[in-house]
Structures are given as C-alpha cells and as structure tokens.
Design a protein around this motif. Structure first.
Motif, short mmCIF file in Angstrom:
data_model
loop_
_atom_site.label_atom_id
_atom_site.label_comp_id
_atom_site.label_asym_id
_atom_site.label_seq_id
_atom_site.Cartn_x
_atom_site.Cartn_y
_atom_site.Cartn_z
N ALA A 299 0.83 -1.21 0.00
CA ALA A 299 0.00 0.00 0.00
C ALA A 299 0.86 1.26 0.00
N LEU A 300 1.92 1.25 0.78
CA LEU A 300 2.78 2.43 0.84
C LEU A 300 3.54 2.62 -0.47
N GLU A 301 3.92 1.54 -1.11
CA GLU A 301 4.55 1.65 -2.43
C GLU A 301 3.60 2.33 -3.43
N GLN A 302 2.34 1.90 -3.41
CA GLN A 302 1.35 2.50 -4.31
C GLN A 302 1.10 3.96 -3.95
N ALA A 303 1.05 4.28 -2.66
CA ALA A 303 0.82 5.65 -2.22
C ALA A 303 1.92 6.57 -2.73
N VAL A 304 3.15 6.14 -2.57
CA VAL A 304 4.27 6.95 -3.04
C VAL A 304 4.22 7.11 -4.55
N SER A 305 3.87 6.04 -5.27
CA SER A 305 3.77 6.10 -6.72
C SER A 305 2.72 7.13 -7.16
N ILE A 306 1.59 7.17 -6.46
CA ILE A 306 0.54 8.14 -6.80
C ILE A 306 1.02 9.57 -6.53
N LEU A 307 1.64 9.77 -5.38
CA LEU A 307 2.11 11.12 -5.03
C LEU A 307 3.16 11.62 -6.02
N GLU A 308 3.91 10.71 -6.59
CA GLU A 308 4.97 11.11 -7.53
C GLU A 308 4.51 11.07 -8.98
N GLY A 309 3.28 10.59 -9.23
CA GLY A 309 2.78 10.45 -10.59
C GLY A 309 1.90 11.62 -11.02
N ASP A 310 1.27 11.46 -12.20
CA ASP A 310 0.43 12.53 -12.75
C ASP A 310 -0.79 11.96 -13.47
N ALA A 311 -1.42 10.94 -12.90
CA ALA A 311 -2.60 10.33 -13.50
C ALA A 311 -3.76 11.33 -13.52
N ASP A 312 -4.68 11.16 -14.49
CA ASP A 312 -5.86 12.02 -14.62
C ASP A 312 -7.01 11.40 -13.82
N TRP A 313 -7.06 11.74 -12.55
CA TRP A 313 -8.06 11.15 -11.65
C TRP A 313 -9.46 11.66 -11.96
N GLN A 314 -9.59 12.90 -12.41
CA GLN A 314 -10.92 13.43 -12.71
C GLN A 314 -11.51 12.77 -13.95
N GLU A 315 -10.68 12.36 -14.90
CA GLU A 315 -11.19 11.62 -16.06
C GLU A 315 -11.75 10.27 -15.61
N ARG A 316 -11.07 9.62 -14.68
CA ARG A 316 -11.57 8.35 -14.15
C ARG A 316 -12.87 8.56 -13.40
N ARG A 317 -12.93 9.65 -12.64
CA ARG A 317 -14.17 9.94 -11.91
C ARG A 317 -15.33 10.17 -12.88
N GLN A 318 -15.08 10.86 -13.98
CA GLN A 318 -16.16 11.12 -14.93
C GLN A 318 -16.68 9.83 -15.54
N ARG A 319 -15.81 8.88 -15.80
CA ARG A 319 -16.26 7.58 -16.29
C ARG A 319 -17.21 6.94 -15.30
N LEU A 320 -16.88 7.04 -14.01
CA LEU A 320 -17.73 6.49 -12.97
C LEU A 320 -19.10 7.18 -12.96
N LEU A 321 -19.09 8.51 -12.99
CA LEU A 321 -20.34 9.27 -12.93
C LEU A 321 -21.21 8.99 -14.15
N ASP A 322 -20.60 8.72 -15.29
CA ASP A 322 -21.38 8.40 -16.49
C ASP A 322 -22.13 7.08 -16.33
N ASP A 323 -21.59 6.19 -15.50
CA ASP A 323 -22.20 4.86 -15.31
C ASP A 323 -23.21 4.81 -14.17
N LYS A 324 -23.10 5.74 -13.22
CA LYS A 324 -23.84 5.62 -11.96
C LYS A 324 -24.93 6.68 -11.82
N VAL A 325 -25.81 6.47 -10.84
CA VAL A 325 -26.94 7.37 -10.62
C VAL A 325 -26.77 8.11 -9.30
N ASP A 326 -27.58 9.13 -9.13
CA ASP A 326 -27.72 9.85 -7.86
C ASP A 326 -28.51 8.95 -6.92
N THR A 327 -27.86 8.42 -5.90
CA THR A 327 -28.50 7.42 -5.04
C THR A 327 -29.64 8.00 -4.22
#
Length: 353
Positions: A299-327
């Motif tokens: 887990a700590l290896e992955q945490a450090v990798s995320i902190l040092e990376g530049d992934a587009d997290w909001q693009e991933r979130r939008q994919r989720l929102l496109d699939d899901k509903v307002d509960t």
C-alpha cells in the motif's frame, strides 16, 4: 406519508440527509431516530435535522447487544405510538423487525457483504433490500439492485460542491500536497480479527518523505507523537477536505469510497473487502485494495507512486459518474414510489430501480 428514518452511524446521516430534506419539502411527516455513535448525533445537529436519540454508545460486542436491544424496544414503542407507513435504514435490524411487527413497510439499504450478522438478523424481515449492483450477494426476490454507491447519495455532483476554504482554514498552502490518513477502531462486530496497517508511524514517515503533509482522522487514540497531525476539521466538512486532498490512505472503506467518487485516489488497507471497493479498484482504478499479509508495504509503495505520478483522476471519476446514478433518487423511490432522476435498471431478481 409518515416515514421513520433510523440512524446508527455517521455515514447514515450523510446517506439520508438529502432524502429527508426532499421528503419534508413534499410535506411527508419524517421522524429521525438515532443512536449515539461517533459523530452521528453531532452531524444531525450540524445539518439541523430534527431527531430523537434512542440509545447510547457501546464498547464491545456484549454491550452493543444490550444497546441494540434498547434501541429496538424504544423504536417499537414510538412506532406503536406514531404508526409509520415506511421505516428505512442502512442495515436495518431494528427497522426491519419493528416494521414487521407494526405493519409498516421496510426499505433496507446495504452494501457490506461480510457483515453477515446484520444481514441474517435484518434481511429475512425486510420488505425490500436495496443494494448497489456491484454487491456480490444474492438476497433473493426482495433484492433491488441499482447502479450506484451509498456515497453518491451525498457526493454526487448534483448534491455536493466542495468548499475550498477548508484548506485555508487548516492553515495549508493551497499548492501544498497533502494526504488524509484514516485509522479505524476495529470495534464493530464484523471487524473482529481483522487488521490494517502494521505501524502508523511508518505510514506517516513514508508519506512525508514523499513530500506530502499528512492529516490524520482517527477513531482510536493516536500516539502522542502523532497527535499534532490530527485533522481538526468539523465533521460536516470532512468531504470538502477529501475532495481537495491529493491522496487518501486508510483502513476505513466508507471514507476510501468517498474519496474515490470525489476523484481523489484512495488506498484502502484492510483485510476486509466489499463489492464496491473491488469495483472502484478493478473497473475505475480510483481505489486500490490491499488485504494480504504484505498489505502495509504494498500500500505504501502504491501511495508513493501516486504522489509522484500525474494520472488524470478526474477523467476516471467522470467515467464512474457516467455509469452511476444519484443514489438519493433511489432512496426517494424506495420510500415513496416516486420516479427520480435515476436511470432504471433491471435487477438480478427482476426488480427495478
């Protein structure tokens, strides 16, 4: 309609609060009953939700059983007096039992497969059990699956806009990298024998070495050496903090999922996993599960990798929102039968949201 809403955890307040407001705006008679649990009652006060406390806190499983019996007996007394049409809850042991005895309809929501005691005590008595479509158990003909998560009842963008002033209020530089670290108490019935991190000091040290400020939110007592890192944020503003964090690392599934649906990458370290944590990991890559014996190190290896990376997290979130509903729309339909904005989907059992 006369509706009973039962609250036994802070997350339940968030889950139901928008539905409560809409029900009251539509002139339904809503009664909220609570048990003292962490910040649940404080959150009800913060959101100005009228409520009645039926039972106190519990320490240990034997005390929890007594508190639950008290809660259920008092809920039954109020149901006999007020005669509700519907009783709703997350988990819903008391809600399902009291509804069955008094002739009310029960609408139960749940998303935690491993909490078998709650399911065995509640589901047989419930009229309908609403679960996310990633829930891995088949409850039978009363199950209604919907394309969403509990967290989207209050963190869907139609319901929540994060307030950036929370960062300044904590004295943080808006450009500074910070991580929210969540530690749990391991006191729930389904937590017995489970575990998370090996050494919290090591977690903090590794995150800080990666250039991140660490803000801790903890159910359990912190070592004195880490107390200065406790996040002193009001409970109703925790979601603002998660939305602006660069990373979430923690042992609690709810807060990990909250972070993920907000577009903040989440590291979940716990020997327990659920359908929704698996889906957020495998389908959307917004949450990363670590359950095995080497969970702490990986887990700590992955945490450090995320902190040092530049992934587009909001693009991933939008994919989720496109699939899901307002509960919240699912909750309202479960209680009143009204159609909301939720996109209908046939459940495994044939029921529809």
């Amino acid at each position: 309609m006369k509706v009973f809403v039962t609250i036994q955890h802070p997350a339940h307040v968030h889950f139901f609060r928008n539905a409560i407001a809409e029900l009251e705006a539509d002139d339904h008679d809503v009664h909220v009953f609570a048990r003292e649990k962490e910040m649940a009652v404080e959150l009800l006060r913060r959101y100005d939700i009228s409520h009645e406390v039926l039972a106190g806190t519990a320490s240990g499983l034997s005390q929890l059983a007594r508190v639950q019996a008290t809660y259920e007996a008092r809920l039954l007394r109020r149901a006999v007096q007020l005669k509700p049409d519907v009783i709703t809850a997350i988990g819903g042991v008391a809600a399902a039992h009291v509804a069955k005895v008094t002739g009310a309809r029960s609408a139960i929501f749940y998303d935690t497969e491993h909490a078998k005691l709650i399911q065995n005590l509640a589901f047989p008595f419930a009229d309908a059990v609403y679960t996310p479509d990633c829930y891995t158990r088949n409850v039978g003909s009363k199950q209604v699956r919907y394309p969403g998560y509990h967290e989207l009842a209050y963190l869907h963008p139609d319901r929540f806009t994060p307030d950036p002033t929370v960062v300044e209020d904590l004295g943080l530089d808006p450009d500074e990298t910070f991580t929210v670290l969540r530690l749990v108490e391991w006191g729930a019935s389904h937590d017995v024998g489970q575990g998370g991190f090996d050494d919290v000091h090591d977690v903090v040290e590794r995150l800080e070495d990666a250039g991140s400020e660490v803000l801790i939110t903890s159910e359990r007592t912190l070592p004195s050496s880490l107390e200065s890192r406790r996040a002193t944020v009001p409970p109703h503003r925790m979601h603002d903090l998660l939305a602006f964090a660069d990373l979430f690392v923690g042992e609690g599934a709810t807060m990990a999922a909250e972070s993920a649906v907000l577009g903040t990458p989440a590291i979940y370290v716990n020997t327990l996993t659920m359908g929704y944590t698996d889906e957020l990991d495998e389908r959307y890559e917004l949450l990363f599960n670590y359950q095995q014996e080497d969970r702490h190190a990986r887990a700590l290896e992955q945490a450090v990798s995320i902190l040092e990376g530049d992934a587009d997290w909001q693009e991933r979130r939008q994919r989720l929102l496109d699939d899901k509903v307002d509960t919240t729309d699912v909750i309202l339909r479960a209680i009143t039968g009204r159609s909301g904005n939720a996109r209908g989907r046939t459940a495994q059992t044939g029921a529809e949201v």
